[in-house]
Design a protein around this motif. Structure first.
Motif, short mmCIF file in Angstrom:
data_model
loop_
_atom_site.label_atom_id
_atom_site.label_comp_id
_atom_site.label_asym_id
_atom_site.label_seq_id
_atom_site.Cartn_x
_atom_site.Cartn_y
_atom_site.Cartn_z
N SER A 866 0.85 -1.28 0.05
CA SER A 866 0.02 -0.12 0.13
C SER A 866 0.89 1.35 0.17
O SER A 866 0.41 2.44 -0.40
N HIS A 869 -0.69 4.18 1.63
CA HIS A 869 -1.89 4.76 1.18
C HIS A 869 -3.18 4.13 1.67
O HIS A 869 -3.08 2.95 2.31
N GLY A 945 -5.10 9.07 -1.58
CA GLY A 945 -4.36 8.26 -0.73
C GLY A 945 -4.26 8.05 0.66
O GLY A 945 -3.93 7.36 1.33
N SER A 965 -9.65 7.49 -3.79
CA SER A 965 -9.59 6.82 -2.40
C SER A 965 -10.62 6.82 -1.53
O SER A 965 -10.71 6.40 -0.50
N PRO A 1061 -3.83 6.46 -7.08
CA PRO A 1061 -4.45 7.99 -7.19
C PRO A 1061 -4.66 8.29 -8.53
O PRO A 1061 -4.12 7.82 -9.67
#
Length: 1797
Positions: A866, A869, A945, A965, A1061
Motif C-alpha cells: 500500500s 496509502h 491516498g 481513495s 491515485p
C-alpha cells in the motif's frame, strides 16, 4: 410590535415557551411560503374580566399584508387600559345594518367592486375595517391630504371624507363618519386604526384591495434578534388574485406586572359579542373549492379562507401533552372545518401535507385532459376518505405518509374507477371501520356526528389521560364527521412516534431545522444526551478510560503504516517516518474524454442555433475573442478545484487570454465565489464586458441549483447570504449585454425547469454517456445495485444504528432527531476506535457497519504494497456546530488512543480552507515527490491516498470532487428532513464516480432488500429503557463484517489492493484512471483538427494509465463507493425494489411547487429533455424563487448544461470555451484560393527602374504575356505564344485537380457578406427604420448602344442617402448622370473610380460590404444585378445602389453584365463631360476610370520593404490599392490596371518584376475612354475577361499589373459562375439531368431531337468545351499547330489541351508573328466585316485541318461562307451543318464544319 405592549419577554421562560411553539403554528411544507406573523411569547398582567390561564388567539387577515392586525393604534402613553367608547345611538329610522351606511346603501367591497364610483378630484378610495364584520372591507372616499405618503408621513390632522353609498359629502370628523357607515366601535374612532387599505382596480377593472395605508412608516416588528430566528408562519396559497389566505398569530398570555399599553382587540371579550370565558371566537380553517385560473400562483394546498363558526367550536389542547404521551400529535388537514385550538398549542402540529390530494375538484379542464380524465371521473369525498384509510392501513411501521404517494393512488383510482362507487354518508362509518380493521391496530377510526372538533378533542383527551408513554397508541387516528348538513368531513391525527416526529421535522426547511439544532445546542437542551454518552456501552466512564489508556502508552503511538495496529513506536520516530515517493501516480495531465467532447459540441451547436435563429440575439460574426468567468457556490475548496481545472486544461492560453508563462498564476481570477465580495468582482467583469464589445464573454454559473432565492427575499440564513446568484446572474446588465452568454451548470436542474424558467427548453444540453472501459456509476446505478444479489449491497442502511436511534428518539421527544443521530454517530466512531485499540470488549456494542469502516480506515495503510496509502471516510453532518463537535471529539479520542499519525480528521466546511496536520502534509508531498515546502492541499483531490475522516458540513453539498481513495460515504444523518428530490439525491451524489466496467455485474433477481439488511446483523433491543448495542456473532466475524468478503463489488481484495491515485484532476470529476485505448486517440485526432489537443502528452494517451511501472503491481479496479444511509433515505432511493415510491417522484426542490394536485407519474426512464418538459409543465416557482417573476419569454442567450454529479461537467464546459473560440476564429477566417501561378519555360526578367509606380515608357517596352497564368483557367484552352507554359508541356496528360484553398484570418480591411454586423458599418449596409426600403427611389437610365443597335434602358435603385452621387433634373425626378470626379482631384478620403460589382445568386454570401475595405472613405459602389434578383438584394443591402439589368438579360451570362457596365460608364462619361464642359472644365479632365470587382474579393496584401532591406507581406485596404493605382503618373494612358492573385508561395518572396503586361481579371480598373472601341462579348458565359484582354492588347492598348499588390479571392460555393443553367428538356421531365451528354447540346437543323430549355450561347460554349476534340482532331495535344481563332477566344476542350492562337482582324492591330506557323484548324465565331478572304489566305493550315464557322442564323452562315470564299480551300458537306439544341423561343446558333483540302 415589540414596543406596542407592556409585556416583556422573560428569558427564564423563553427556552420552554420557544420550544413549545416550534411546532405550534399552522404551516405548510408544500405551499408558497409567505411570512405572515412571527410568534412572540408575552406575559402581560392579568386584565380585569379576562380569564386566567393560557389561550390561543387566531386573527384572520391577508397573507400579503403581514402586520395589518398588529397596528391597532392607540397613541395614549398611559399604562392604564383605555375606557370603553360609548357610541351615540343612530337617529330613528336610519339603517344600522353592518356593512351598510345609515342611508341603507351597501358599502361592502364584494358588493360594489364592479359598480362605477364617482371619486372627486383629490380623493382616494380606501378600505375601512369594522370589528362587527371583519370579513368585509367597507369602501370610503377620503381626501388625499389627510392620508400619509409612502413613508408614513405628511398626513394632515383631521379628516375629510364622503360616503360612496348614498353620496353624502363633507364629513369633517371621523367620529361622525364612522357613525354614518355603522362601524359600531367599542373604542375611540381613529382614522389610523380603521382606515386600512388603498383600493385599486385590477386588470378586469374591478375594485380590489391594494397596499396597506402606511400610517407609521413601514410595518416592522421590533423583535429581538435571537427571537427572529424562530419565526413560524403559515404557508397558504390561492388560485386567484382575489382569494385570501388565513393568517394566524399566536399569543400565549400569562401573568405580568401591569396591563399592556395597547390592547389587542381579542384579548378580552367584547361587550357586543358574547364569548364564553374559556375560549376566544376566531375564524376556522376551511378549504374552499375555487376554479383555477392561469396564474403563476402555486395552487398546492388550495384556498383557505376565514369562515364563520359557531360559538364553542373549539378544542382545548391538554397541558403537558408531549411529556405525558411521549409524542407531539400531528393533525393532517383533510376535508372540512377544523376547530380552534387553544391552551397548550405548542404540543400539537397542524400540517397541510395531504390537503392537496383532496383538491381534484379544482382541476382545470386542460389539466384533466392532460391526465386522461374528465369531470365525470372525479371522486367523491367518501371515496377519498376510504382511499386515505386504505393508504394509511398499508403503510409500514417505519414508513411515513408522502403526499406524492397518495396523489398517485388517487390518480390511479380516478383512471381505474371513474366516479368511484356511490357511498352515502351513512355507509361511510362502517366501511371506514372495515378498512381500518386490516391495519392490525395501526389505524383507528373515530366517528362523530357534530364536528371534527369533537373527535379531535376526545382523541387528545384520551392521549393525555392515558398511562405515561406506556400506552399502545395507534399510528393514525382518522376522525370522520358524517353530517347531513355539512356533508362528510375528516382529518387525521398522527400518533405514531416515528411518523409524527418525521412529519413535524419534515415541515421545517433546511435552514429552519439547522437553526433549531443551533438553538438546542446553545441553550443546553442536549445536556441530557451529553451525560448519557459520557459512559461507554459497558457503563464505564469514557473520558477516564481514554486518559487511563493514554497514560499507559507512555508517549508511544501506533505505527502509521508498514505495521500492525498493535505495533507501538515512539511518537517522534513515527513522525519522522516517510513513505516512499510515488510521484508517477500523481502525474497531472489533462485529457478530454469522448462524453465531454460530445457535450462541448452540443453546447457549441446550441450557441450556433441561437445565432442562426434570425432574432439578432447573438451575432457570432462580430466576435474575435472569448473570455469567461465561473461563478461557484461559496466554497473555498470548490474555488481551488475549479481554478485547478482551468489551470491544468490550458484553456487560458488556448483562448489567448493569458501568457503561457504566467497563466498558471492567473487562473484564480477566473473563479468567483458567490459571497459578499461577488458584487465588486462582478462589477469589474461587467465593465470588461462593456469595454470589449467584440469579445464574447461566457458567464458560467456552476452548481446553479444551490441558491436560487430571489434577490428580494434573500437574507442571511444560517450564516450564508442568500439571493446573491439572483442578484448577479439575473441583473439587468447581464440580461442586456449582447456579448454575454450565461451558461448555468447543474447536477439537479429541476428547480431551473419550471413554468417560469428563464432558460428555453431548446437551450438545454443534457449529458450523454459513451460506452468505455470506465462507466459512470450514478444514482440510478446505486438503486439498481440492490438487484445484484449481493449479501452486502453497496447501498444499504445500518439497521442496528436505526434501532438505537429509535430507542433514543422515544426517550428524548423534545430534541431534533439529527442531534440524537449525531451524538450516537460520534459515540459509535469513538467506541469503534477504542474497540480496535484499547477495549476489544466494546466490539459487540458497535454496529458492524461502523466497526468495518473504522477498521478498514486504520488497517489499510499497513497492508502489503500500500506504501502507506489508505481510504477516505466521508461523514456527512449538515449542522456546522454538530460537525465541529464531531471533529473535536474524534480528534481527541484518536490522539488519546495513539492513532494521531494513522489517519487525519478534517472538517470539510465550505467557509474554510482545509486544515491538515503537517505530518500528513509531509506524507502527501513525499508521495507526490513535491519539493515545495510551502505546498498545502487545497482540494479534496489533493488528499488522494491519505487515510482520513472528512466530516462534510454545510446546508448542501456544493459540488466538490473527492479523490479516488474515497471508499465510504456515511449518510446516516440524512433522514426524513430531506424529502425533496434535489435534497436527497445530492447527498448520495457525493459517492457517484466512474468505475471499471468489469465490477458492475449483470442484474439478478432482486433479493428482499430490507430483509437482507436485517438478517446480516443479529441485534436485540430489550423491552426496558436501557439502550443496548447489537450483539456480535464473534470477534472474528465482526472483524470481517465490514470488509464485505462475500461481496464482489466492494470486496476485501479491492480494499487490500493498492488504489492508485487519480492521474489527473482535470478529467471528469470523480473519474478514476482510465484505459482509453484507441478511442482516446481517435477523439484526439478529431480535437487536433479543431486546434485543441486532448492531452498534453499524446504518447501517454495510448498507454494504460492503470498499469504501474512496477511489474509486480496488479492493475487496480475502480469500484463503486459504499454508501450507508438512514432508513428513511434508503426507502426512497430503493424505490424500484421497495414498496414506497422512488426519489424521482418527490417534489423536485423546496423552492418549487407542483402546479396541480394531480399529475402523471414520473419514471426513471424519463430523462433529459422529456424530464425537463415534465417539470416545465407540472412545477412552478415559489414566491421566494428567483424565477417567480421571470419574464414570460426565456432569455435568448442563456443555456443549461445538466449532467449527473461528478460526471465531468467542468471539463466539458472548458472544452466548450476552447472550441467556441476556435469557431469564432473560424468565422473570422475565410477559404481563399491558394494556387501558384503557372510559370514559363524560360523566365527571363526585365527589371524596371521604378518600383512604386510604373513608367509608361518602360511598360510599353514590356512584352505582353498572353499565357493564362491564373490556375482558375486550368480548364481553359491555353493561348498560343512563343513562350508556352510548363503546365502545357508537363501536365498535358493529367486531369485537372480540384482548386486548392487555404483558410486565412480576415484582416480589418476585409470585405464582408450580409452576415457581418458591427457598430462601425451597420449604417453602411443595414436598414435603419422599417420604412428604409420605401426610401429608395427608382430611376430609369436610357442610352443607345451601337453594338446592340438599339436603346438600352437600365434601372437604378438609389437610396436617399446616396442621391448625392447623381445628377437629377431640376424637377428632381429624372436621372441625368452619375457624378464623376476630376483627374486633378487629390482627396485622400475619396476613391475616384466608381466601383461596379456584378453579382448573381449571392445576396447573402457575396462580399458586398466594402466599408472596412475602403476604411470608411467616400466611394461610389454599385451592385449590378438581374431584374428577377432585385428584391432579394434590396432586402439584404437596402443602403446600396443597385443597377438593375433589363429583363431580357435575366438568362444572359457575365459577359452581358460587363458589356452593359462598360457601355453605361462610357455613356455617363460623355454626359459628365458635356455637363462639366458647360462649367468650364476640359473634357480630358474628367476621371475616365471605373472599377469592376468580383463579389468574392475579400482582401488585399502588399509587399513592403523592411528596415533590413528585405520585404514582408502586410494587409492593406482596397482604399490603399485603388488610390495607389489612381495616383499612377500618366494614368490616363493605361487602358486596364489590376493586381496579382495571392498565393502562399508568392507571398513568401518578392515579385521579380514590380509591373507586367498580362491578363487582368477579377479586380480591374478600366479606362472606359481608351477602350471605347473594345467591347466585352455580351454573349459570353465564360472566359469573357480573357477574350477582352486579348482584344485590348491587340488594339495596342496597355494593360498593367501591379505585382506588389495581391488580391485574395474567397471560395464561395454558391451563386456566381457556379450558378449555371440546369440543362433539361423543355417539354419533358428527366430524372437525372447529368445523364445528358454535351454531344446532345447540338443537333442537325430541323431535326426531331429533344430541345433544351437553355440559352443557345450557353449550349454552344459547353459543347465546344467538351467536344472540340471532335471538331479539331488535328489540334489534339498538338502544341506546335494551334487552332486559329479570329477576333475571339473560346475555350476548346481543356482535357485534350487544344491551344488557341488569337488574331485580331482590325487594321493596325498588334498580333502574333505567325510566319512559319501552320495551324491545325480555323474557328470563325460571329465574325464581322473586318474579316475578309484576303486575311484568311495569309495563314497556312495542315492538310486535313478543320474549319468551324459559327453564325447567328442559317442565312448569315451561308453568306459568310460565300463572302469569305471558303469553298475555295475548304470542303463542306450538308451533314456537317449543326445548330444548338435550344427551344424555338430563343434563336439558335448555327455552325458549319469543313476540311482543308
Amino acid at each position: 410590535m415589540g414596543n406596542s405592549y407592556a409585556g416583556q419577554l422573560k428569558s427564564a421562560r423563553f427556552e420552554e415557551a420557544l420550544h413549545n411553539s416550534i411546532e405550534a403554528s399552522l404551516r405548510s411544507s408544500s405551499g408558497d411560503p409567505q411570512p405572515i406573523f412571527t410568534q412572540l411569547y408575552l406575559e402581560p398582567e392579568t386584565y380585569p374580566g379576562n380569564m386566567e390561564g393560557k389561550k390561543l388567539t387566531l386573527v384572520n387577515g391577508n397573507s400579503s399584508n403581514d402586520l395589518e392586525e398588529l397596528e391597532d393604534e392607540d397613541d395614549s402613553d398611559t399604562s392604564s387600559p383605555p375606557l370603553p367608547y360609548l357610541q351615540a345611538p343612530a337617529p330613528d329610522g336610519c339603517c344600522t345594518l353592518d356593512g351598510f351606511c345609515q342611508a341603507g346603501k351597501d358599502l361592502r367591497l364584494v358588493s360594489i367592486a364592479t359598480e362605477p364610483i364617482e371619486v372627486p378630484a383629490g380623493f382616494e378610495l380606501v378600505g375601512a375595517k369594522s370589528p362587527t364584520v371583519p370579513e368585509h372591507i367597507l369602501v370610503c372616499a377620503v381626501d388625499r391630504r389627510f392620508l400619509p405618503d409612502e413613508n408614513g408621513k405628511n398626513a394632515l390632522l383631521g379628516f375629510s371624507g364622503n360616503c360612496v353609498g348614498c353620496g353624502e359629502k363633507g364629513f369633517r370628523y371621523f367620529t361622525e363618519f364612522s357613525n354614518h357607515i355603522n362601524l359600531k366601535l367599542s373604542t375611540q374612532p381613529k382614522k389610523q386604526k380603521h382606515l386600512k387599505y388603498y383600493l385599486v382596480k385590477n386588470s378586469q377593472g374591478a375594485l380590489c384591495k391594494g397596499p396597506l395605508i402606511c400610517w407609521k412608516g413601514k410595518y416592522t416588528l421590533q423583535t429581538p434578534d435571537f427571537l427572529k430566528m424562530y419565526v413560524k408562519y403559515i404557508k397558504l396559497l390561492s388560485y386567484t388574485a382575489f382569494c385570501e389566505g388565513l393568517m394566524s398569530f399566536v399569543l400565549l398570555s400569562a401573568m405580568n406586572s401591569g396591563p399592556p399599553k395597547k390592547r389587542h382587540r381579542s384579548w378580552h371579550p367584547s361587550l357586543l359579542v358574547p364569548v364564553p370565558p374559556t375560549a376566544v371566537p376566531v375564524p376556522a380553517i376551511r378549504p374552499i373549492v375555487c376554479s383555477p385560473v392561469a396564474s403563476p400562483q402555486p395552487p398546492v394546498i388550495g384556498v383557505i379562507q376565514p369562515q364563520p363558526v359557531t360559538i364553542g367550536e373549539t378544542v382545548i389542547v391538554p397541558d403537558n401533552l408531549l411529556n405525558s404521551a411521549g409524542v407531539r400529535p400531528v393533525i393532517l388537514i383533510g376535508h372540512g372545518t377544523l376547530p380552534y385550538f387553544y391552551g397548550n398549542v405548542g404540543d400539537i402540529v397542524v400540517s397541510p401535507l395531504l390537503v392537496s390530494c383532496y383538491k381534484s375538484s379544482q382541476l382545470s379542464d386542460k389539466t384533466l385532459e392532460a391526465l386522461g380524465l374528465n369531470s365525470s371521473r372525479l371522486l367523491s369525498v367518501e371515496t377519498m376518505i376510504l382511499l386515505t384509510l386504505q393508504y394509511f392501513a398499508r403503510l409500514g411501521s417505519e414508513q411515513i405518509p408522502l403526499r406524492e404517494e397518495l396523489e398517485q393512488i388517487v390518480l390511479k383510482a380516478m383512471l381505474c374507477c371513474p366516479g368511484g362507487p356511490a357511498i352515502s354518508p351513512l355507509q361511510l362509518p362502517w366501511l371506514a371501520r372495515l378498512e381500518a380493521s386490516v391495519s392490525g391496530g395501526s389505524v383507528q377510526v373515530v366517528v362523530t356526528n357534530n364536528s371534527l372538533g369533537e373527535g379531535i378533542s376526545e382523541s387528545l383527551r384520551s392521549l393525555a389521560e392515558g398511562p405515561p408513554q406506556q400506552q399502545c397508541l395507534p399510528t393514525y387516528v382518522v376522525i370522520i364527521c358524517a353530517s347531513k348538513m355539512s356533508g362528510s368531513e375528516f382529518c387525521v391525527i398522527v400518533l405514531g412516534k416515528y411518523q409524527a416526529r418525521a412529519l413535524a421535522e419534515g415541515m421545517l426547511t433546511t435552514n429552519e431545522f439547522l437553526k433549531e439544532i443551533s438553538y438546542e445546542l446553545i441553550t443546553g437542551k442536549v445536556s441530557i444526551l451529553t451525560s448519557h454518552f459520557r459512559t461507554t456501552s459497558l457503563g464505564d466512564n469514557l473520558d477516564k478510560q481514554l486518559v487511563r489508556y493514554q497514560r499507559r502508552r507512555k508517549g508511544q503511538v501506533i505505527q502509521p503504516f508498514q505495521g500492525d495496529v498493535t505495533d507501538n513506536i515512539h511518537s517522534q520516530e513515527a513522525a519522522s517516518m516517510s513513505p516512499p515517493s510515488d510521484s508517477d501516480l500523481f502525474t497531472k495531465g489533462f485529457q478530454i474524454y469522448p462524453a465531454q467532447l460530445n457535450v462541448a459540441r452540443s453546447l457549441l451547436s446550441q450557441v450556433c442555433s441561437i445565432a442562426d435563429s434570425g432574432t439578432q440575439n447573438l451575432d457570432l460574426g462580430r466576435f474575435c475573442k472569448v473570455d469567461f468567468l465561473v461563478l461557484v457556490p461559496p466554497s473555498h475548496i470548490l474555488v481551488h478545484q475549479t481554478a485547478q481545472r482551468i489551470r491544468q486544461s490550458g484553456v487560458l492560453v488556448d483562448l489567448g487570454n493569458e501568457d503561457p508563462s504566467t497563466a498558471h498564476l492567473k487562473s484564480d481570477k477566473y473563479v468567483v465565489r458567490l459571497d459578499g465580495d461577488v458584487h465588486a468582482k462582478m462589477e469589474a467583469f461587467m465593465k470588461k464586458v462593456k469595454q470589449n464589445p467584440y469579445t464574447l464573454f461566457v458567464l458560467i454559473h456552476d452548481n446553479s441549483h444551490v441558491d436560487l432565492t430571489s434577490a428580494l427575499s434573500g437574507s442571511v440564513c444560517h450564516g450564508e447570504l442568500q439571493g446573491l446568484a439572483d442578484r448577479v446572474v439575473n441583473c439587468q446588465e447581464v440580461l442586456d449585454a449582447m456579448n454575454l452568454l450565461v451558461l448555468q451548470v447543474s447536477c439537479f436542474p429541476y428547480t431551473l425547469q419550471t413554468r417560469q424558467s428563464r432558460i428555453s427548453i431548446h437551450n438545454e444540453v443534457h449529458w450523454e454517456q459513451f460506452p468505455d472501459e470506465l462507466v459512470y456509476f450514478g444514482l440510478r446505478d446505486y438503486s439498481r445495485s440492490l438487484q445484484w444479489g449481493m449479501a452486502s449491497p453497496i447501498l444499504r442502511y445500518d439497521d442496528a444504528f436505526e434501532k438505537m436511534v429509535h430507542t433514543l428518539l422515544e426517550r428524548h421527544p423534545h430534541l431534533h432527531s439529527m442531534v440524537i443521530r449525531s451524538y450516537l454517530l460520534i459515540q459509535q466512531y469513538t467506541e469503534a476506535m477504542m474497540a480496535l485499540t484499547s477495549s476489544p470488549s466494546l466490539r459487540d456494542h458497535i454496529t458492524p457497519e461502523t466497526l468495518a469502516m473504522v477498521e478498514d480506515l486504520i488497517n489499510a495503510p499497513s497492508r502489503e504494497g500500500s506504501q502507506g496509502h489508505g481510504h477516505m471516510l466521508l461523514v456527512r453532518i449538515p449542522s456546522l456546530q454538530l460537525a465541529m463537535l464531531a471533529r473535536e471529539r474524534l480528534e481527541d479520542v484518536r490522539d488519546k488512543l495513539g492513532l494521531q499519525l494513522c489517519f487525519a480528521v478534517l472538517l470539510g466546511s465550505p467557509a474554510s480552507e482545509l486544515n491538515l496536520h503537517r505530518n500528513f502534509i509531509s506524507r502527501l508531498r513525499a508521495w507526490q515527490g513535491c519539493e515545495n515546502e510551502d505546498w498545502v492541499p487545497h482540494t479534496y483531490e489533493d488528499l488522494e491516498g491519505l487515510p482520513c475522516i472528512v466530516i462534510l458540513t454545510g446546508k448542501d453539498p456544493l459540488g466538490e470532487t473527492f479523490p479516488k481513495s474515497l471508499k465510504y460515504c456515511d449518510l446516516r444523518l440524512i433522514d426524513s428532513s430531506y424529502l425533496t428530490r434535489t435534497a436527497l439525491e445530492q447527498e448520495v451524489g457525493l459517492a457517484c464516480t466512474y468505475v471499471s466496467r468489469v465490477v458492475v455485474p449483470k442484474p439478478k433477481k432482486a433479493m428482499a432488500p430490507r430483509e437482507s439488511d436485517v438478517e446480516k446483523v443479529a441485534t436485540s433491543l430489550n423491552d426496558g429503557d436501557e439502550l443496548e448495542r447489537p450483539q456480535s456473532n464473534g470477534s472474528a466475524a465482526t472483524r470481517t463484517s465490514g470488509s464485505l468478503a462475500d461481496n464482489g463489488v466492494s470486496s476485501s481484495d479491492v480494499a487490500d489492493s493498492f488504489q492508485k491515485p487519480s492521474t489527473s484532476t482535470s478529467q471528469p470529476e470523480g473519474m478514476v484512471t482510465i484505459d482509453m485505448g484507441t478511442s482516446t486517440l481517435g477523439i484526439k485526432e478529431e480535437c487536433d483538427s479543431l486546434g485543441t489537443p486532448l492531452s498534453s502528452d499524446p504518447s501517454k494517451a495510448s498507454k494504460r494509465p492503470s498499469q504501474s511501472t512496477q511489474s509486480d503491481r496488479e492493475p487496480t479496479r475502480a469500484s463503486p463507493r459504499t454508501v450507508i444511509l438512514s432508513r428513511a433515505a434508503y426507502n426512497l432511493l430503493s424505490g424500484d425494489s421497495g414498496s414506497q415510491l422512488s426519489s424521482s417522484s418527490l417534489l423536485p426542490h423546496a423552492d418549487v411547487a407542483w402546479s396541480s394536485p394531480l399529475r402523471p407519474i414520473i419514471t426513471h426512464t424519463l430523462q433529459g429533455t422529456e424530464q425537463s418538459m415534465y417539470y416545465r409543465q407540472w412545477t412552478i416557482a415559489r414566491q421566494h424563487h428567483a424565477d417567480y417573476e421571470a419574464p414570460s419569454v426565456p432569455h435568448p442567450r442563456r443555456l443549461l448544461l445538466s449532467g449527473p454529479p461528478q460526471v465531468g461537467k467542468t471539463g466539458a464546459y472548458l472544452q466548450f470555451l476552447r472550441i467556441l473560440f476556435r469557431m469564432l476564429i473560424r468565422l473570422l477566417e475565410v477559404d481563399v484560393y491558394d494556387e501558384d501561378e503557372v510559370e514559363e519555360e524560360n523566365s527571363e526578367v526585365t527589371t524596371l527602374v521604378s518600383t512604386q509606380w510604373p513608367d509608361i515608357e518602360e511598360v510599353r517596352k514590356l512584352p505582353f504575356d498572353p499565357n493564362l497564368r491564373d490556375p482558375k483557367f486550368r480548364k481553359a484552352s491555353p493561348v498560343y505564344s512563343d513562350k508556352m507554359l510548363k503546365s502545357f508541356k508537363d501536365k498535358e496528360n493529367q486531369t485537372p485537380a480540384t482548386r486548392v484553398t487555404k483558410s486565412i484570418r480576415q484582416s480589418r480591411f476585409a470585405a464582408h457578406n450580409a452576415f457581418h454586423h458591427c457598430d462601425q458599418c451597420h449604417h453602411y449596409c443595414e436598414a435603419g427604420a422599417a420604412t428604409q426600403l420605401s426610401e429608395c427611389t427608382f430611376h430609369a437610365f436610357t442610352f443607345c448602344s451601337s453594338m446592340l443597335g438599339e436603346e438600352v434602358q437600365l434601372q437604378f435603385v438609389i437610396p436617399k442617402s446616396k442621391e448625392q452621387h447623381f445628377v437629377f433634373s431640376h424637377q428632381g425626378s429624372h436621372l441625368e448622370s452619375m457624378r464623376l470626379p476630376l483627374v486633378s482631384t487629390k482627396d485622400p478620403d475619396l476613391l475616384r473610380s466608381p466601383i461596379f460589382t456584378p453579382t448573381t445568386g449571392r445576396q447573402e454570401h457575396g462580399l458586398l460590404n466594402i466599408f472596412h475595405a475602403t476604411e470608411g472613405a467616400a466611394h461610389l459602389h454599385i451592385l449590378v444585378v438581374k431584374q428577377f434578383e432585385m428584391p432579394h438584394y434590396r432586402k439584404y443591402w437596402p443602403n446600396h445602389i443597385l443597377l438593375v439589368l433589363p429583363a431580357m438579360f435575366n438568362n444572359a451570362g457575365v459577359g452581358a453584365t460587363r458589356f452593359l457596365i462598360k457601355e453605361l460608364s462610357y455613356h455617363n462619361l460623355e454626359l459628365e463631360r458635356n455637363r462639366l464642359e458647360e462649367q468650364g472644365v476640359k473634357r480630358q479632365d474628367i476621371w475616365p476610370f471605373i472599377v469592376m470587382m468580383d463579389d468574392s474579393c475579400v482582401q488585399w496584401n502588399a509587399h513592403q520593404s523592411t528596415s533590413d532591406g528585405g520585404s514582408c507581406l502586410s494587409n492593406v485596404s482596397l482604399k490603399t490599392v485603388l488610390q495607389h493605382m489612381e495616383n499612377t503618373p500618366k494614368i490616363s494612358q493605361y487602358a486596364v490596371c489590376g493586381t496579382r492573385k495571392w498565393s502562399s508561395s508568392l507571398a513568401r518572396r518578392s515579385p521579380s518584376n514590380p509591373f507586367s503586361r498580362c491578363h487582368l481579371h477579377d479586380f480591374v480598373m478600366l479606362n472606359v475612354d481608351l477602350t471605347q472601341n473594345v467591347q466585352y462579348d455580351l454573349n459570353r458565359y465564360g472566359c469573357e475577361e480573357v477574350d477582352f484582354n486579348l482584344r485590348v492588347n491587340s488594339s495596342g492598348l496597355l494593360l498593367c499589373r501591379f505585382n506588389n499588390f495581391f488580391l485574395m479571392k474567397k471560395h464561395i460555393p454558391v451563386g456566381g459562375r457556379n450558378k449555371e443553367f440546369l440543362v433539361k428538356p423543355k417539354l419533358m421531365e428527366i430524372e437525372n439531368p447529368t445523364l445528358i451528354s454535351p454531344l446532345q447540346y447540338v443537333c442537325a437543323p430541323d431535326s426531331e431531337q429533344t430541345l433544351f430549355d437553355a440559352p443557345a450561347q450557353f449550349l454552344l460554349e459547353r459543347f465546344l468545351q467538351s467536344c472540340s476534340h471532335r471538331l479539331f482532331p488535328k489540334a489534339v495535344r498538338n502544341r506546335d499547330n494551334p487552332v486559329l481563332s479570329i477576333d475571339s477566344y473560346l475555350n476548346l476542350s481543356p482535357e485534350v489541351r487544344i491551344s488557341v492562337c488569337y488574331i485580331n482582324s482590325r487594321p493596325h492591330s498588334t498580333n502574333l508573328n505567325h510566319q512559319g506557323l501552320v495551324f491545325s484548324g480555323l474557328l470563325l465565331y460571329l465574325c464581322d466585316s473586318f474579316v475578309v478572304s484576303g486575311l484568311l489566305k495569309k495563314f497556312d493550315f495542315l492538310k486535313g485541318a478543320t474549319l468551324c464557322v459559327i453564325c447567328q442564323d442559317r442565312s448569315s452562315l451561308r453568306q459568310t461562307i460565300a463572302r469569305l470564299e471558303l469553298e475555295d480551300e475548304w470542303q463542306f458537306r450538308l451533314r456537317d451543318e449543326f445548330q444548338t439544341a435550344n427551344c424555338n423561343e430563343d434563336r439558335s446558333l448555327y455552325f458549319l464544319t469543313g476540311r482543308h483540302v
